[in-house]
Scaffold this motif. Sequence first.
Motif, short mmCIF file in Angstrom:
data_model
loop_
_atom_site.label_atom_id
_atom_site.label_comp_id
_atom_site.label_asym_id
_atom_site.label_seq_id
_atom_site.Cartn_x
_atom_site.Cartn_y
_atom_site.Cartn_z
N ASP A 112 16.65 19.61 -15.78
CA ASP A 112 17.64 18.53 -15.73
C ASP A 112 16.98 17.27 -15.17
O ASP A 112 16.84 17.11 -13.95
N VAL A 113 16.58 16.39 -16.06
CA VAL A 113 15.84 15.18 -15.70
C VAL A 113 16.62 13.97 -16.15
O VAL A 113 17.17 13.94 -17.26
N GLY A 144 20.58 7.81 -17.26
CA GLY A 144 21.00 8.74 -18.30
C GLY A 144 20.10 9.94 -18.34
O GLY A 144 18.99 9.95 -17.78
N ARG A 145 20.55 10.95 -19.01
CA ARG A 145 19.80 12.19 -19.13
C ARG A 145 18.58 11.97 -20.04
O ARG A 145 18.64 11.21 -21.00
N GLY A 149 21.31 11.30 -23.85
CA GLY A 149 22.58 11.93 -23.55
C GLY A 149 23.08 11.60 -22.16
O GLY A 149 22.38 10.99 -21.35
N SER A 150 24.30 11.99 -21.92
CA SER A 150 24.91 11.80 -20.61
C SER A 150 25.75 13.03 -20.30
O SER A 150 26.06 13.83 -21.19
N GLN A 169 25.81 2.55 -14.37
CA GLN A 169 26.65 3.26 -15.33
C GLN A 169 25.78 4.23 -16.13
O GLN A 169 24.58 3.99 -16.32
N PRO A 170 26.36 5.36 -16.56
CA PRO A 170 25.60 6.29 -17.39
C PRO A 170 25.32 5.67 -18.76
O PRO A 170 26.17 4.99 -19.33
N ARG A 171 24.12 5.92 -19.27
CA ARG A 171 23.73 5.46 -20.60
C ARG A 171 23.07 6.61 -21.35
O ARG A 171 22.08 7.17 -20.87
#
Length: 319
Positions: A112-113, A144-145, A149-150, A169-171
Amino acid sequence: MRWMIYGAGAVGGVVAARLAIAGHDVAVVARGPHLEAIQKDGLTLRRPDGDTVVKVDVYRHPADTEQDVVVLAMKGQDTGAALVALEGFRGPVVCLQNGVANERAALRHFADVYGVHVILPASHLEPGVVVEHCDPVPGILDLGRYPSGSDATALRLAQGLEEAGFVSQPRADIMRWKHRKLVLNLGNAVEALCGRVDGLDAAVGPVQAEGEEVLRRAGIDVASAAEDRERRGDIMRWPQGINRAGGSSWQSLARGAGTVEADYLNGEIVLLGRLHGVPTPANETARRLVQRAVREGRTPGSLTPAEFLEAVTLSTTRP
């Protein structure tokens, strides 16, 4: 959630201090005189409105404490050793770092990076002290992942950073944004060599132009300069009279850190250029000269912009 900030320099130190002030459970991993100063007196966060001394748990090695999330905030040249030191950790690993090679390296070790697009003007020039330069928002830290992905963890991390005063914010396309930041960071080595002087922009221009061309030829999706300007907007403001002497590579030379990040910034473009048949004399010259400056113990400003451009020209004419 217990945050471990692994590397409490300019960016990592500001993030750690801000998280602690906001009430989060935070530990930091530091080294040398910086570690000793934090152990003795706490971590001083210097802001435009004054200093705050933050008491955080500080360690020499990540195995000395437990954590729920590890935030890598060291320079790219130190990532490999940090990943080995973290062996056995099973939580998310967040790359709060410039460059685009850290996430791939971390994914070899951890499932999980997360990557962070770091827009955080900060300085670290004396042990125990980190400086944030913008007010009231110190920086933008979208994440973001990796590779894309998020998920719920990204949202939780962004919420924590928001609580600490950052815009985050997640991207799902975080690497598009990190590649845009890579292009901007290509000038770091030139700034370290020349200082912030008249003619610096002209010297940086060829380095960044090569980066743009290499990424295009490599088929890498990069957020546009217009997108970057729109994201930044007027979120971050420099108070009157606040100046930052130089970026991260400038600070490494000024502190006599003994290493600089150019291999993972300019060197990334050189590598991609060689893989895709694109000449990169400006980036190779910047990488080579700043590494030589480190080896010889030079301070920032050892070259003029004209001398740097002459060195680039000479590199293209050598047989």
